[in-house]
Structures are given as structure tokens and as C-alpha cells.
Write a protein that holds these residues in place. Structure first.
Motif, mmCIF file in Angstrom:
data_model
loop_
_atom_site.group_PDB
_atom_site.id
_atom_site.type_symbol
_atom_site.label_atom_id
_atom_site.label_comp_id
_atom_site.label_asym_id
_atom_site.label_seq_id
_atom_site.Cartn_x
_atom_site.Cartn_y
_atom_site.Cartn_z
ATOM 1 N N ALA A 142 0.827 -1.209 0.000
ATOM 2 C CA ALA A 142 0.000 0.000 0.000
ATOM 3 C C ALA A 142 0.859 1.254 0.000
ATOM 4 C CB ALA A 142 -0.930 -0.006 1.216
ATOM 5 N N THR A 143 1.976 1.207 0.730
ATOM 6 C CA THR A 143 2.874 2.360 0.766
ATOM 7 C C THR A 143 3.535 2.588 -0.588
ATOM 8 O OG1 THR A 143 3.331 1.937 3.107
ATOM 9 C CG2 THR A 143 4.870 3.357 1.925
ATOM 10 N N LEU A 144 3.927 1.527 -1.248
ATOM 11 C CA LEU A 144 4.596 1.655 -2.545
ATOM 12 C C LEU A 144 3.640 2.102 -3.642
ATOM 13 C CD1 LEU A 144 6.925 -1.478 -2.596
ATOM 14 C CD2 LEU A 144 7.638 0.910 -2.477
ATOM 15 N N TYR A 145 2.421 1.548 -3.641
ATOM 16 C CA TYR A 145 1.495 1.791 -4.757
ATOM 17 C C TYR A 145 0.463 2.868 -4.478
ATOM 18 C CZ TYR A 145 3.306 -2.328 -7.147
ATOM 19 O OH TYR A 145 4.112 -3.233 -7.795
ATOM 20 N N ALA A 146 0.546 3.522 -3.325
ATOM 21 C CA ALA A 146 -0.340 4.656 -3.054
ATOM 22 C C ALA A 146 -0.054 5.788 -4.036
ATOM 23 C CB ALA A 146 -0.141 5.126 -1.611
ATOM 24 N N PRO A 147 -1.006 6.682 -4.255
ATOM 25 C CA PRO A 147 -0.780 7.779 -5.212
ATOM 26 C C PRO A 147 0.457 8.608 -4.927
ATOM 27 C CG PRO A 147 -3.097 7.642 -4.640
ATOM 28 C CD PRO A 147 -2.387 6.664 -3.749
ATOM 29 N N ASN A 148 0.863 8.668 -3.668
ATOM 30 C CA ASN A 148 2.081 9.405 -3.324
ATOM 31 C C ASN A 148 3.249 8.472 -3.033
ATOM 32 O OD1 ASN A 148 0.997 8.363 -0.992
ATOM 33 N ND2 ASN A 148 1.411 10.187 0.261
ATOM 34 N N GLY A 149 3.119 7.190 -3.344
ATOM 35 C CA GLY A 149 4.177 6.228 -3.098
ATOM 36 C C GLY A 149 5.212 6.221 -4.204
ATOM 37 N N MET A 150 6.269 5.443 -3.996
ATOM 38 C CA MET A 150 7.376 5.413 -4.936
ATOM 39 C C MET A 150 6.938 4.929 -6.315
ATOM 40 S SD MET A 150 10.966 3.281 -4.612
ATOM 41 C CE MET A 150 11.229 3.973 -2.975
ATOM 42 N N ILE A 151 6.175 3.839 -6.349
ATOM 43 C CA ILE A 151 5.694 3.309 -7.630
ATOM 44 C C ILE A 151 4.373 3.938 -8.019
ATOM 45 C CG2 ILE A 151 5.032 1.201 -8.857
ATOM 46 C CD1 ILE A 151 6.854 -0.377 -7.032
ATOM 47 N N GLY A 152 3.507 4.164 -7.031
ATOM 48 C CA GLY A 152 2.189 4.732 -7.326
ATOM 49 C C GLY A 152 2.256 6.114 -7.948
ATOM 50 N N ALA A 153 3.191 6.958 -7.485
ATOM 51 C CA ALA A 153 3.332 8.300 -8.041
ATOM 52 C C ALA A 153 3.783 8.231 -9.496
ATOM 53 C CB ALA A 153 4.324 9.114 -7.212
ATOM 54 N N TRP A 154 4.671 7.278 -9.808
ATOM 55 C CA TRP A 154 5.123 7.122 -11.193
ATOM 56 C C TRP A 154 3.993 6.625 -12.090
ATOM 57 C CZ3 TRP A 154 5.881 2.549 -14.141
ATOM 58 C CH2 TRP A 154 6.541 2.750 -15.355
#
Length: 285
Positions: A124-136
Motif C-alpha cells: 500500500a505504501t509503494l502503490y499509493a498515489p504518493n508512493g514510490m511506484i504509485g506516483a510514477w
């Protein structure tokens, strides 16, 4: 002559390392009954007390149907994705030697050891809209966390080891000389994969697929943090069971559980029949 044939037909017990067929068989049946059969029978028995009309009303509730579709659809999709990429990972680990291979091999088992809640929070942290992958991904208009896509990502994460560890030992036993002989006879790489490798790997692939799918259907901890848990959108059936239990609506929780049990058993039965057919068709097992 007939007696001899009849005697050999029913002589199915082979001497083994552990003595006492009756003792070990009885222990196995007793253990399976205590751990699996009795709890599941209790679930079915409790649901039978509801009556068909009440059970059907609870099982056919629109929210229940939506949760079941999300759970089973996501589990099947994740298992299919893992079948493709898990086969590639197993191939790389078996056929190539490279620096860090043992580390990669150990990382495959990480979802087994990692608590599912920790995995869910990390995803969830990675793919959240402000996460490392989610933001990309957001720059390209894709949103993963708190959507049904997040459920698939979580199930892919926890299901990958089942495919790799099921296919890997079978792939290690494949003789490379068979592939070289096929290439010598003019077979292309695609033909070698399709006609030489896949028939022998098919039973193992089906087993890994079934295990990954079964794990995904009942997965809870790694999903609830990334799914969003929106009814009719991203709410999984295990979460709905927990919600019904918290509402003290045991009848509804039991109905959902029985439906999941029935569908899962039917799907696994079909996969096992296909697996048995593939073994007979291609002469393995």
C-alpha cells in the motif's frame, strides 16, 4: 488364474519405511478429520439449519455476489499472471548461473516468511498515489492502491512462490539432451518449448496454479491494506465474512463461507481432473 489376478488387483499396499499401514492410515484419516473435515462439516451443518430460502437469500445478496466476484476473479487473474512469470523465474534459476543467484532464490520464498499484514502495508505504501511506484504510475493515469488492481498486485506477491517452487524441481529433472536432439532435428525454439518442455511441465504448472489460486481466494491480511475495501468495488469475501461476524450476523457469515467453500472445491476438482488428464495424455505420473 482368476484368483491370482483378483489377488494382485487388490494388493495395493507396498512395504515402506514407516511400518504399520493400518496405524499410519488411521492416524492420517484422524488428523485430517480433526483439522479439516470436522470444521468444514460444522460449517456446512450450521448453514443447513438456516433453511434453503434463508440460505439462498443470504448467499444471493448483491453485496455478497460482488465480494465473491472480486475474490475469485482477482485470485484467478493473479494465478494466471504468476503462472507466466513464475515459469520464467523458475527457468532462470534452473538454467542459468549468475552472481547473486542464491539471493534471488531466497527472495522467492520471502512471501512465505513475511507476515501478510506487513506485506499489505508495504504494498500500500509503494502503490499509493504518493508512493514510490504509485506516483510514477499516476503520471500515466494508472491507480493501483485502493482499487481492484491493488488486490491483484497483493495476490501476485503472495502467490508467486507456489508456481516457482512447484515448477522448479520438475524443470531441474528435464534432460537438456532432449532439447538438443529436438534442435538437431530442426525444431525451432518455440517448438521445443511447446512440444518438448511444456507437456512435461504441465502437471506441475497446474498444481502451482491451483495452489496460488487457492491461497489468493482466502487471502486477507495483505489485501485489506491495499484494496480500499469499498463495498461492490474492492471488498473481498473474507473481509465481508469478518464484517458479518463483527455485526453478530453469524448466519450471513456462514452463508458466505459455504459458498466460498463450494466454489473453491469445484474449481480445485476441475483443476485436479485436468491435471490427471494431462499426466495420462503425456505419460507422466
Amino acid at each position: 488364474m482368476t484368483a491370482t489376478v483378483q489377488s494382485s488387483r487388490w494388493h495395493f499396499r507396498e512395504p515402506g519405511v514407516i511400518p504399520g499401514f493400518r496405524l499410519t492410515f488411521g492416524f492420517a484419516v484422524c488428523y485430517l478429520s480433526l483439522v479439516i473435515l470436522i470444521p468444514l462439516s460444522g460449517l456446512v451443518w450450521h448453514s443447513s439449519n438456516l433453511g434453503w430460502d434463508a440460505f439462498w437469500a443470504l448467499a444471493s445478496d448483491p453485496r455478497t455476489i460482488a465480494a465473491l466476484k472480486i475474490s475469485f476473479g482477482s485470485a484467478v487473474l493473479a494465478a494466471l499472471i504468476n503462472t507466466v512469470f513464475g515459469l520464467v523465474v523458475a527457468w532462470v534459476l534452473v538454467r542459468y548461473r549468475f552472481p547473486g543467484r542464491r539471493i534471488v532464490d531466497a527472495v522467492v520464498d520471502l512471501p512465505f516468511a513475511l507476515p501478510t499484514a506487513v506485506a499489505g502495508i508495504a504494498l500500500a505504501t509503494l502503490y499509493a498515489p504518493n508512493g514510490m511506484i504509485g506516483a510514477w504510475l499516476a503520471d500515466f493515469g494508472f491507480k493501483v492502491a485502493f482499487t481492484p488492481a491493488g488486490i491483484v498486485v497483493a495476490l501476485v506477491f503472495i502467490g508467486l512462490p507456489f508456481i516457482v517452487r512447484t515448477v522448479q524441481p520438475v524443470l531441474e529433472e528435464v534432460d537438456r539432451e532432449i532439447e538438443e536432439a529436438a534442435a538437431t532435428l530442426g525444431a525451432s525454439r518455440l517448438d521445443i518449448v511447446r512440444r518438448v518442455l511444456l507437456p512435461g511441465l504441465l502437471p506441475a504448472i497446474l498444481t502451482g496454479f491451483a495452489m496460488a489460486m487457492a491461497r489468493g481466494i482466502g487471502e486477507y491480511g495483505s489485501v485489506i491494506f491495499i484494496a480500499g475495501n469499498i463495498p461492490y468495488v474492492s471488498e473481498i469475501a473474507p473481509l465481508l465474512i469478518v464484517i458479518r461476524l463483527e455485526e453478530f450476523n453469524y448466519a450471513a457469515a456462514t452463508a458466505v463461507g459455504v459458498v466460498m467453500l463450494s466454489i473453491s472445491f469445484l474449481m480445485l476438482l476441475i483443476i485436479n481432473l485436468i491435471q490427471a488428464w494431462s499426466r495420462g495424455r503425456f505419460g507422466h505420473g
